[in-house]
Design a protein around this motif. Structure first.
Motif, PDB file in Angstrom:
ATOM      1  N   PHE A  68      36.513  57.993  40.989  1.00 17.95           N
ATOM      2  CA  PHE A  68      36.421  57.369  39.669  1.00 17.95           C
ATOM      3  C   PHE A  68      36.528  58.402  38.546  1.00 17.95           C
ATOM      4  O   PHE A  68      37.066  58.099  37.482  1.00 17.95           O
ATOM      5  N   HIS A  69      36.048  59.622  38.774  1.00 13.95           N
ATOM      6  CA  HIS A  69      36.249  60.681  37.772  1.00 13.95           C
ATOM      7  C   HIS A  69      37.739  60.992  37.632  1.00 13.95           C
ATOM      8  O   HIS A  69      38.252  61.121  36.518  1.00 13.95           O
ATOM      9  N   LEU A 116      28.565  68.753  41.327  1.00 18.69           N
ATOM     10  CA  LEU A 116      29.078  68.916  39.968  1.00 18.69           C
ATOM     11  C   LEU A 116      30.456  69.578  39.973  1.00 18.69           C
ATOM     12  O   LEU A 116      31.355  69.167  39.240  1.00 18.69           O
ATOM     13  N   ASN A 117      30.626  70.607  40.782  1.00 13.65           N
ATOM     14  CA  ASN A 117      31.915  71.299  40.848  1.00 13.65           C
ATOM     15  C   ASN A 117      33.008  70.407  41.412  1.00 13.65           C
ATOM     16  O   ASN A 117      34.140  70.434  40.935  1.00 13.65           O
ATOM     17  N   SER A 118      32.688  69.597  42.417  1.00 16.02           N
ATOM     18  CA  SER A 118      33.710  68.713  42.978  1.00 16.02           C
ATOM     19  C   SER A 118      34.085  67.618  41.986  1.00 16.02           C
ATOM     20  O   SER A 118      35.250  67.239  41.891  1.00 16.02           O
ATOM     21  N   TRP A 125      41.900  67.261  38.050  1.00 11.91           N
ATOM     22  CA  TRP A 125      43.034  66.716  38.810  1.00 11.91           C
ATOM     23  C   TRP A 125      43.620  65.522  38.049  1.00 11.91           C
ATOM     24  O   TRP A 125      44.829  65.417  37.872  1.00 11.91           O
ATOM     25  N   GLY A 126      42.767  64.615  37.616  1.00 11.48           N
ATOM     26  CA  GLY A 126      43.218  63.440  36.887  1.00 11.48           C
ATOM     27  C   GLY A 126      43.800  63.789  35.525  1.00 11.48           C
ATOM     28  O   GLY A 126      44.810  63.220  35.106  1.00 11.48           O
ATOM     29  N   PHE A 135      41.572  61.201  45.975  1.00  8.02           N
ATOM     30  CA  PHE A 135      40.124  61.229  46.141  1.00  8.02           C
ATOM     31  C   PHE A 135      39.549  59.886  46.588  1.00  8.02           C
ATOM     32  O   PHE A 135      38.344  59.734  46.658  1.00  8.02           O
ATOM     33  N   ARG A 136      40.399  58.914  46.860  1.00  8.40           N
ATOM     34  CA  ARG A 136      39.927  57.571  47.219  1.00  8.40           C
ATOM     35  C   ARG A 136      39.202  57.598  48.563  1.00  8.40           C
ATOM     36  O   ARG A 136      39.760  58.009  49.574  1.00  8.40           O
TER      37      ARG A 136
END
Length: 144
Positions: A68-69, A116-118, A125-126, A135-136
């Motif tokens: 979602f991020h 937090l880093n991921s 990326w987005g 990332f799904r």
């Protein structure tokens, strides 16, 4: 939760907003307030992040945060440079605040820092326009 409280997206397309932001220097002489015009240009990017947050809460699915991020930042990146900028500002502010709160209330745990880093990497990326499907998580319903 019912769809009654789900926010609706503005009726202007991203292309329309991008064109309006591109002609800003020419509108300056027509008497339109620069502050209100820039808010109009930045609103769609912020709205994309709100929509992704809304869907993340509604999905309530484990290990879907990075997706979602990435998805919210990807949507914002499609709106042009103003939307990308506001997505970066909001994402960085959220991550910094979350990091401070985690450190203050829970101490410095390697799991929280890794999380937090991921999330930050997924947001970047987005923002770069790459496909958020990377990332799904497996099993996430198709509606998201």
């Amino acid at each position: 939760m019912s769809d009654l409280f789900k926010p609706e997206l503005p009726s202007l397309s991203r292309k329309d907003v991008f064109v309006l932001c591109a002609i800003f220097p020419f509108l300056h002489f027509s008497g339109i307030s620069p502050a209100s015009f820039w808010l109009f240009c930045l609103f769609p990017g912020a709205w994309d992040l709100v929509g992704a947050c809304w869907d993340m809460r509604q999905a309530n699915y484990q290990h879907s945060t990075r997706y979602f991020h990435a998805w919210g930042n990807y949507d914002a990146a499609q709106g042009g440079p103003g939307s990308v900028w506001v997505a970066k500002v909001i994402s960085n502010a959220r991550e910094d605040l979350q990091g401070l709160l985690n450190q203050h209330h829970f101490g410095s745990s390697s799991y929280e820092l890794e999380n937090l880093n991921s999330n930050r990497k997924a947001g970047e990326w987005g923002q770069s326009g790459k496909d958020p499907e990377h990332f799904r998580p497996a099993g996430l319903p198709k509606e998201y």
